[in-house]
Design an enzyme around this catalytic site. Sequence first.
Site, PDB file in Angstrom:
ATOM      1  N   ARG A  29      26.319  81.857  41.830  1.00 18.33           N
ATOM      2  CA  ARG A  29      25.704  81.071  40.777  1.00 18.33           C
ATOM      3  C   ARG A  29      26.290  79.660  40.824  1.00 18.33           C
ATOM      4  O   ARG A  29      27.423  79.477  41.262  1.00 18.33           O
ATOM      5  CB  ARG A  29      25.970  81.707  39.420  1.00 18.33           C
ATOM      6  CG  ARG A  29      25.386  83.095  39.368  1.00 18.33           C
ATOM      7  CD  ARG A  29      25.272  83.661  37.967  1.00 18.33           C
ATOM      8  NE  ARG A  29      25.847  82.881  36.906  1.00 18.33           N
ATOM      9  CZ  ARG A  29      26.988  83.189  36.293  1.00 18.33           C
ATOM     10  NH1 ARG A  29      27.686  84.228  36.694  1.00 18.33           N
ATOM     11  NH2 ARG A  29      27.419  82.459  35.305  1.00 18.33           N
ATOM     12  N   CYS A  51      44.814  47.745  41.562  1.00 14.74           N
ATOM     13  CA  CYS A  51      44.515  47.251  40.215  1.00 14.74           C
ATOM     14  C   CYS A  51      44.628  45.722  40.152  1.00 14.74           C
ATOM     15  O   CYS A  51      45.418  45.119  40.902  1.00 14.74           O
ATOM     16  CB  CYS A  51      45.502  47.846  39.211  1.00 14.74           C
ATOM     17  SG  CYS A  51      45.048  49.493  38.645  1.00 14.74           S
ATOM     18  N   SER A 171      43.477  59.192  49.461  1.00 13.18           N
ATOM     19  CA  SER A 171      44.901  59.069  49.160  1.00 13.18           C
ATOM     20  C   SER A 171      45.118  58.158  47.958  1.00 13.18           C
ATOM     21  O   SER A 171      46.218  58.105  47.413  1.00 13.18           O
ATOM     22  CB  SER A 171      45.660  58.533  50.378  1.00 13.18           C
ATOM     23  OG  SER A 171      45.125  57.283  50.752  1.00 13.18           O
ATOM     24  N   HIS A 176      37.360  53.105  45.402  1.00  8.46           N
ATOM     25  CA  HIS A 176      37.304  52.266  46.608  1.00  8.46           C
ATOM     26  C   HIS A 176      36.466  52.953  47.664  1.00  8.46           C
ATOM     27  O   HIS A 176      36.205  54.154  47.588  1.00  8.46           O
ATOM     28  CB  HIS A 176      38.720  52.051  47.170  1.00  8.46           C
ATOM     29  CG  HIS A 176      39.304  53.319  47.727  1.00  8.46           C
ATOM     30  ND1 HIS A 176      39.838  54.303  46.922  1.00  8.46           N
ATOM     31  CD2 HIS A 176      39.388  53.783  48.997  1.00  8.46           C
ATOM     32  CE1 HIS A 176      40.232  55.312  47.678  1.00  8.46           C
ATOM     33  NE2 HIS A 176      39.973  55.023  48.951  1.00  8.46           N
TER      34      HIS A 176
HETATM   35  P1  AMP Z   1      41.690  56.888  51.076  1.00  7.64           P
HETATM   36  O1  AMP Z   1      42.893  57.418  51.816  1.00  7.64           O
HETATM   37  O2  AMP Z   1      40.401  57.421  51.528  1.00  7.64           O
HETATM   38  O3  AMP Z   1      41.890  57.036  49.579  1.00  7.64           O
HETATM   39  O4  AMP Z   1      41.603  55.333  51.352  1.00  7.64           O
HETATM   40  C1  AMP Z   1      42.568  54.436  50.860  1.00  7.64           C
HETATM   41  C2  AMP Z   1      42.934  53.504  51.972  1.00  7.64           C
HETATM   42  O5  AMP Z   1      43.682  52.430  51.410  1.00  7.64           O
HETATM   43  C3  AMP Z   1      43.804  54.161  53.021  1.00  7.64           C
HETATM   44  O6  AMP Z   1      43.127  54.055  54.279  1.00  7.64           O
HETATM   45  C4  AMP Z   1      45.104  53.349  52.990  1.00  7.64           C
HETATM   46  O7  AMP Z   1      45.582  53.098  54.289  1.00  7.64           O
HETATM   47  C5  AMP Z   1      44.689  52.062  52.320  1.00  7.64           C
HETATM   48  N1  AMP Z   1      45.758  51.428  51.535  1.00  7.64           N
HETATM   49  C6  AMP Z   1      46.715  52.031  50.810  1.00  7.64           C
HETATM   50  N2  AMP Z   1      47.485  51.093  50.210  1.00  7.64           N
HETATM   51  C7  AMP Z   1      47.001  49.892  50.546  1.00  7.64           C
HETATM   52  C8  AMP Z   1      47.357  48.524  50.242  1.00  7.64           C
HETATM   53  N3  AMP Z   1      48.389  48.260  49.447  1.00  7.64           N
HETATM   54  N4  AMP Z   1      46.619  47.522  50.788  1.00  7.64           N
HETATM   55  C9  AMP Z   1      45.578  47.804  51.595  1.00  7.64           C
HETATM   56  N5  AMP Z   1      45.186  49.065  51.914  1.00  7.64           N
HETATM   57  C10 AMP Z   1      45.883  50.092  51.407  1.00  7.64           C
HETATM   58 ZN    ZN Z   2      44.371  51.005  40.196  1.00  7.06          ZN
END
Ligand code: AMP
Ligand code: ZN
Length: 342
Positions: A29, A51, A171, A176
């Site tokens: 379901r 942010c 991550s 984004h």
């Molecule tokens: P995701 O892992 O799909 O959430 O994508 C987030 C992306 O942001 C990852 O590929 C990280 O390498 C990248 N990332 C994390 N911190 C930063 C930062 N301070 N500046 C630019 N990219 C970042």
């Molecule tokens: Zn944020």
Amino acid sequence: MASPDRNPEIRKDAVNNRWVIFSPARARRPSDCKSKSNPNPNNNQSECPFCAGHEHECAPEIFRVPPDSTSNWKIRVIQNLYPALRRDLEPSLTQNPNPNPNTGGSAMIGFGYHDVVIETPVHPIHLSDLSPVEVGEVLLAYKKRIEQLLSHDSIKYVQVFKNHGASAGASMSHSHSQLMALPIVPPTVSARMENMKEYFDQKGKCSLCENPLNDLLIDKSTHFISIVPFAATFPFEMWIIPQEHTSHFHELDGEKAVDLGGLLKLMLIKMSLQLNDPPFNFMIHTSPVEVTPLQLPYSHWFLQIVPQLTGAAGFEMATGCYINPVFPEDAAKVLREVNIIN
Ligand code: AMP
Ligand code: ZN
Ligand code: ZN
């Protein structure tokens, strides 16, 4: 939902040339299909580099929307701090992959672009919280960045994708998406082009210009339709398809971006309501940068949304065939009929 007595069916998806097993014995379901947990990655707002006010913690900015650097930004396109490919390598070394005599494989230098699109300055806001115009602005930011990347001769394909939720690979919890510009056309893209060609050669029509079966239709906007594909690989997978035959996503204009923004927002809200805010991915499947005039009539871009409800397991890895417990027409009905109270 499908009756448990319904026979299993094996359907072939013409676009991906993939067999999918629809298994009523495994049908559950919709409530059982709902995401049970949505653990958010890196949800500590005070430490979030995406942010507003934390711009200095990010890799360099490529552009922002609006472009005025003194005003408050709505969207930022930045370099990825941990890029999978590097923009500072010599692209000419990607022209000829070097065969490796020992392994039979081949290798080339890892040149390419890996960018992040920060969709909002405000941490708790999700893409589906934005207005259709604002989602349209995110789509136009993809378009602008793709057009910049196309000026590099070595770039053969640009992939736009979004991961939302830890089990969808995210991550970062701040809303984004990402773009990767590649010096190769990935095999799934060349295979899709071949499959679409085969369909075109057999039927004389583009596979995505065909009218979908009524029971697979979820919604329509002025320029787009949303469907559950006939042989959906994943339960509740959705495709948003331009009604007008268009090869490349970056052909999107301002009016269509707002229209698509509205439909994408609607699909994300429906998915969230019906499936308990699941982790999800979306991917824009566009055509390779170079499309010959002969390829144009069958290359048609689309956006795929995949809620993460089931994981690929041994059978899928071994065979490349997927087992989907939810018949597409049942998924489309559930998504079509969801009540959205404004
Ligand atoms: P995701 O892992 O799909 O959430 O994508 C987030 C992306 O942001 C990852 O590929 C990280 O390498 C990248 N990332 C994390 N911190 C930063 C930062 N301070 N500046 C630019 N990219 C970042
Ligand atoms: Zn944020
Ligand atoms: Zn078409």
